[in-house]
Design a protein around this motif. Structure first.
Motif, mmCIF file in Angstrom:
data_model
loop_
_atom_site.group_PDB
_atom_site.id
_atom_site.type_symbol
_atom_site.label_atom_id
_atom_site.label_comp_id
_atom_site.label_asym_id
_atom_site.label_seq_id
_atom_site.Cartn_x
_atom_site.Cartn_y
_atom_site.Cartn_z
ATOM 1 N N PHE A 119 37.867 33.279 33.853
ATOM 2 C CA PHE A 119 37.069 34.453 35.336
ATOM 3 C C PHE A 119 38.153 36.210 34.994
ATOM 4 C CE2 PHE A 119 38.227 30.772 37.795
ATOM 5 C CZ PHE A 119 36.932 30.028 37.385
ATOM 6 N N ARG A 120 37.223 36.935 35.601
ATOM 7 C CA ARG A 120 37.967 38.333 35.753
ATOM 8 C C ARG A 120 37.227 38.541 36.875
ATOM 9 N NH1 ARG A 120 35.183 42.116 32.804
ATOM 10 N NH2 ARG A 120 34.617 42.754 34.897
ATOM 11 N N CYS A 121 38.812 38.990 37.656
ATOM 12 C CA CYS A 121 38.538 39.574 39.185
ATOM 13 C C CYS A 121 39.343 40.610 38.943
ATOM 14 C CB CYS A 121 39.211 39.052 40.174
ATOM 15 S SG CYS A 121 39.217 36.962 40.605
ATOM 16 N N ASP A 122 37.263 41.531 39.808
ATOM 17 C CA ASP A 122 37.819 42.960 39.972
ATOM 18 C C ASP A 122 37.889 43.831 41.074
ATOM 19 O OD1 ASP A 122 36.896 42.953 37.043
ATOM 20 O OD2 ASP A 122 34.653 42.857 37.374
ATOM 21 N N TYR A 123 38.424 44.297 41.366
ATOM 22 C CA TYR A 123 39.058 45.660 41.809
ATOM 23 C C TYR A 123 39.135 46.810 42.400
ATOM 24 C CZ TYR A 123 41.143 40.627 43.111
ATOM 25 O OH TYR A 123 41.708 39.618 43.343
ATOM 26 N N VAL A 181 36.281 43.533 43.922
ATOM 27 C CA VAL A 181 34.381 44.134 44.116
ATOM 28 C C VAL A 181 33.482 42.669 44.031
ATOM 29 C CG1 VAL A 181 33.010 45.134 42.613
ATOM 30 C CG2 VAL A 181 34.871 46.175 43.105
ATOM 31 N N GLU A 182 33.725 41.683 42.725
ATOM 32 C CA GLU A 182 33.476 40.589 42.395
ATOM 33 C C GLU A 182 34.645 39.775 41.843
ATOM 34 O OE1 GLU A 182 30.257 40.012 39.817
ATOM 35 O OE2 GLU A 182 31.121 41.625 38.246
ATOM 36 N N VAL A 183 34.187 38.665 41.201
ATOM 37 C CA VAL A 183 34.701 37.289 40.257
ATOM 38 C C VAL A 183 33.556 36.801 39.181
ATOM 39 C CG1 VAL A 183 35.576 35.150 40.220
ATOM 40 C CG2 VAL A 183 36.034 36.289 42.186
ATOM 41 N N ASN A 184 33.842 37.169 38.107
ATOM 42 C CA ASN A 184 33.625 37.035 36.931
ATOM 43 C C ASN A 184 32.971 35.804 36.917
ATOM 44 O OD1 ASN A 184 31.659 40.038 36.588
ATOM 45 N ND2 ASN A 184 34.489 40.193 36.499
ATOM 46 N N THR A 185 32.411 34.572 36.027
ATOM 47 C CA THR A 185 32.789 33.553 35.634
ATOM 48 C C THR A 185 32.376 32.991 34.700
ATOM 49 O OG1 THR A 185 30.848 32.700 37.489
ATOM 50 C CG2 THR A 185 33.332 32.291 38.679
ATOM 51 N N LEU A 204 31.824 51.818 31.097
ATOM 52 C CA LEU A 204 31.627 50.115 30.538
ATOM 53 C C LEU A 204 30.428 49.105 30.944
ATOM 54 C CD1 LEU A 204 33.682 48.471 28.857
ATOM 55 C CD2 LEU A 204 34.718 48.011 31.380
ATOM 56 N N HIS A 205 30.474 48.977 32.277
ATOM 57 C CA HIS A 205 29.532 48.464 32.420
ATOM 58 C C HIS A 205 28.234 48.334 31.882
ATOM 59 C CE1 HIS A 205 31.348 45.437 34.937
ATOM 60 N NE2 HIS A 205 31.825 45.454 35.467
ATOM 61 N N VAL A 206 27.311 49.357 31.783
ATOM 62 C CA VAL A 206 26.158 50.143 31.344
ATOM 63 C C VAL A 206 26.272 50.195 30.016
ATOM 64 C CG1 VAL A 206 24.104 51.515 31.677
ATOM 65 C CG2 VAL A 206 25.612 51.101 33.734
#
Ligand code: ADP
Ligand code: MG
Length: 505
Positions: free
Chosen positions: A148-152, A164-168, A483-485
Motif C-alpha cells: 500500500f501507499r498512504c498519501d497525506y 488523502v487516500e490509501v492506494n491498494t 506526478l500523478h498526471v
C-alpha cells in the motif's frame, strides 16, 4: 502570512489567528532561496547528470522512444514536511495495513459499502463481479499480499497530517523515491551543507516492498515459479518498475520476474486443473499489478478475462480483488463514518487512525447525501469531488464541482462519487528541474506517501510493516500532483528547517 522562520509553524504551532487562513502558510526552504545564479549554473547540471546516471528517469510521454530515457522532473532541494507528523504516520502504517486487510476480508462491510456504487459505476461493478465469481467458485488462494501507499498532506488548518487516500493497487514510486533521496543527499553535499544531511531519513521503500514480494514467493513454495508484473501496454514510468525487478534479483538471484500486459495474459495465460497460473511455460507464484486499476487498461473482454483468470488462480496477488475493492474511494468514505473503525480496530487504535481522516461525505440519494450536495454547491472551494478512479487527474475542484453536481444532483449517477474536505497544505519554494525547460523557482506543496506491506489470510497476518516513504511535490497552483498526471516524481527525504525538524523531499 505565517512564515516559518523563528516561529514554530513547521512543528504545527501556527498562530491562532492564522489557523483558518489556510493557503497563506509557508514553510521555509532548507537553504535560503533564491540561490545565487552561479550556484544554480553549477548545481543544476550536476543534479541532472546524477538523476540520469542513477536511473531517476522516465520515458517521454509525448515523444515516446524506447531507446531514450529522460531524467524525471525533480525538485532541486529536499522539500519540508513536519517531522512530528511524519513520525506519526510512519508509526501508524502497520496498523493501517491491518485495517485495510480486515476491511478487504469483511464481505458484509464491502457489500454494504459498495452496493450503491456498483449500480452506477461500471468499473467498480466489473471488479465486484470478479470478486463475487471467485467467492462463489471457492477461493483457491487465501493469502494476499498488500503493498500500500498512504498519501497525506500536512494540513495548515488542522495542523496535522491528513490522509488523502490509501492506494491498494499499483502503488508506485518506491523505486524512484529511493533514487531521489540519494540525489538530494548528493545535491546537499555539493552545496557544501553536509551538516544538513542527517535530517534526510533513510528510505528503504524499494527494498521493503521487494522483500514483501519475496516473502509471498516463499509462501507459495515452488522454487521454479516466477513473479509476474502486470504492466501497461506502454510503460513510461519504466525506471520505477525496473528497479523493483532489479531489487528482487539483488535480494534473491534465483527468482525471475516476467512482465506482461493484460492482453498478453489473456493470450498466454492458462490455469491448470488445480488452479496454478501459467504464462507460457512459467508457473506464477506472485502477481504484482502495476496496471489494471483504470478502465482504459481493459480494452475488451479479453483483458477482463485475464483479470478473472489471475484471480481464480492460486498465485498470491498484490492486490487480490478484495484488496482492490477495499481501496476504493467509496470504502474510504464509509470507514470515516463515526464508529465504523471500531468494527476493525480497538478503541484506542480507532482513535489514532480516525485522527488522520478529514471530512468525507456520502453523495448517496438520501437526506445525508442531499446535505452534502448542498454543502458542496455552496462552498465548492472547500471540497474535492471524487469519482471511483485511481491514477490521478480524475478529481473535480472549485467551480466545476458546482457544474457537475448541478447536472447530477437528481440522478443516481451522483452515487458514483464521494465528497471530501479539501486539505490545504503549506506552500514552500523550490527549484523545479524538467527536461528541456528552464529552471523555475516555484511555489510548491508536498504530499507524503507512506509505503507499507502486509501478508496474510483472513485468519492470520504473517507480517505488517512500514516499508519506506516518498514525497511528491507539485506546483501549489495545480490541483493534482504533476506526478500523478504526468508521472513526475519530484522529491523525497528529510530536512531540518530553521530550528525545527521537518521532512523533506
Ligand atoms: P487518485 O486515486 O486518482 O490518485 P487521489 O484521491 O489520490 O486520487 O487524488 C489525486 C490527487 O488530488 C492527490 O494526489 C492530491 O494532490 C489531490 N487531492 C486529493 N484529495 C484531496 C484533498 N482532499 N485535498 C486536497 N487535494 C486533494
Ligand atoms: Mg492518489
Amino acid at each position: 502570512m505565517a512564515v516559518c522562520s523563528s516561529s514554530t509553524c513547521c512543528d504545527g504551532n501556527f498562530d491562532e489567528k492564522e489557523k483558518n487562513v489556510s493557503t497563506t502558510s509557508f514553510l521555509e526552504s532548507c537553504i535560503p532561496l533564491p540561490l545565487p545564479q552561479e550556484t544554480l549554473d553549477d548545481i543544476v547540471p550536476k543534479g541532472k547528470d546524477f538523476a540520469v546516471l542513477h536511473g531517476a528517469g522516465m520515458r517521454h510521454k509525448a515523444k515516446y522512444d524506447p531507446d531514450t530515457l529522460y531524467f524525471a522532473p525533480f525538485l532541486l532541494l529536499p522539500s519540508a514536511f513536519p517531522r512530528r507528523e511524519f513520525d506519526r504516520v510512519v508509526k501508524l502504517q502497520p496498523l493501517i495495513n491491518v485495517l485495510m486487510h480486515k476491511i478487504a476480508h469483511d464481505h458484509e462491510f464491502l457489500k454494504s459499502a459498495l452496493e450503491k456504487t456498483i449500480q452506477v459505476d461500471d468499473f467498480t461493478a466489473r471488479l465486484w463481479d470478479i470478486y463475487t465469481k471467485v467467492r462463489e467458485e471457492g477461493v483457491t488462494q487465501w493469502i494476499s499480499l498488500g503493498m500500500f501507499r498512504c498519501d497525506y498532506f500536512y494540513s495548515v488548518t488542522s495542523q496535522v497530517a491528513q490522509q488523502v487516500e490509501v492506494n491498494t493497487v499499483a502503488a508506485s514510486f518506491a523505486g524512484l523515491a529511493t533514487r531521489i533521496t540519494i540525489l538530494h543527499r548528493y545535491v546537499i553535499g555539493e552545496l557544501r551543507k553536509p551538516e544538513l544531511l542527517h535530517h534526510l531519513p533513510e528510505n528503504d521503500a524499494l527494498a521493503g516492498l521487494c522483500g514483501a514480494m519475496i516473502s509471498a514467493w516463499e509462501v507459495y513454495s515452488s522454487p521454479k515459479a516466477v513473479i509476474l508484473f502486470v504492466v501497461e501496454d506502454v510503460t513510461y514510468n519504466i525506471c520505477d518498475q525496473r528497479f523493483h525487478e532489479y531489487e528482487i534479483r539483488r535480494q534473491r538471484p534465483d527468482i525471475l520476474v516476467i512482465r506482461r500486459n493484460l492482453t498478453q495474459i489473456s493470450e498466454q495465460g492458462r490455469l491448470t486443473a488445480d488452479k496454478k497460473l501459467f504464462i507460457d511455460g512459467d508457473e506464477i507464484a506472485v502477481v504484482y499489478f502495476r496496471a489494471g486499476y483504470e478502465p482504459g487498461q481493459y480494452h475488451s473482454e479479453a483483458e477482463w478475462d485475464a483479470r478473472l483468470t489471475i484471480e481464480r488462480s492460486c498465485a498470491i496477488k498484490s492486490p487480490s480483488i478484495h484488496y482492490h475493492l477495499a481501496g476504493t474511494k467509496k470504502v474510504q468514505q464509509e470507514i470515516a463514518r463515526p464508529g465504523v473503525l471500531k468494527r476493525f480496530l480497538t478503541e484506542s487504535e480507532a482513535e489514532q487512525v480516525g485522527q488522520l481522516f478529514t471530512g468525507l461525505y456520502t453523495l448517496d440519494r438520501s437526506a445525508e447525501g442531499d446535505k452534502a450536495v448542498q454543502m458542496a454547491m455552496e462552498n465548492p472551494d472547500h471540497f474535492v469531488l471524487k469519482p471511483q478512479r485511481e491514477g490521478g487527474g480524475n478529481n473535480i475542484y472549485g467551480s466545476e464541482i458546482k457544474e457537475v453536481l448541478e447536472r447530477l444532483k437528481d440522478s443516481q449517477e451522483r452515487e458514483a462519487y464521494i465528497l471530501m474536505d479539501r486539505i490545504r497544505p503549506p506552500v514552500q519554494q523550490n527549484y523545479l528541474i524538467r527536461p528541456h525547460l528552464p529552471v523555475t523557482l516555484a511555489e510548491v506543496v508536498s504530499e507524503l506517501g507512506i509505503f507499507g506491506a502486509v501478508l496474510g489470510s483472513g485468519k492470520d497476518i504473517q507480517f505488517t510493516n512500514y516499508s519506506g516513504h516518498m514525497l511528491r511535490t507539485k506546483l501549489s497552483s495545480v490541483n493534482e500532483a504533476l506526478l500523478h498526471v504526468h508521472f513526475y516524481p519530484t522529491s523525497t527525504g528529510w530536512y531540518k528547517n530553521c530550528d525545527l525538524e521537518v521532512m523533506a523531499g
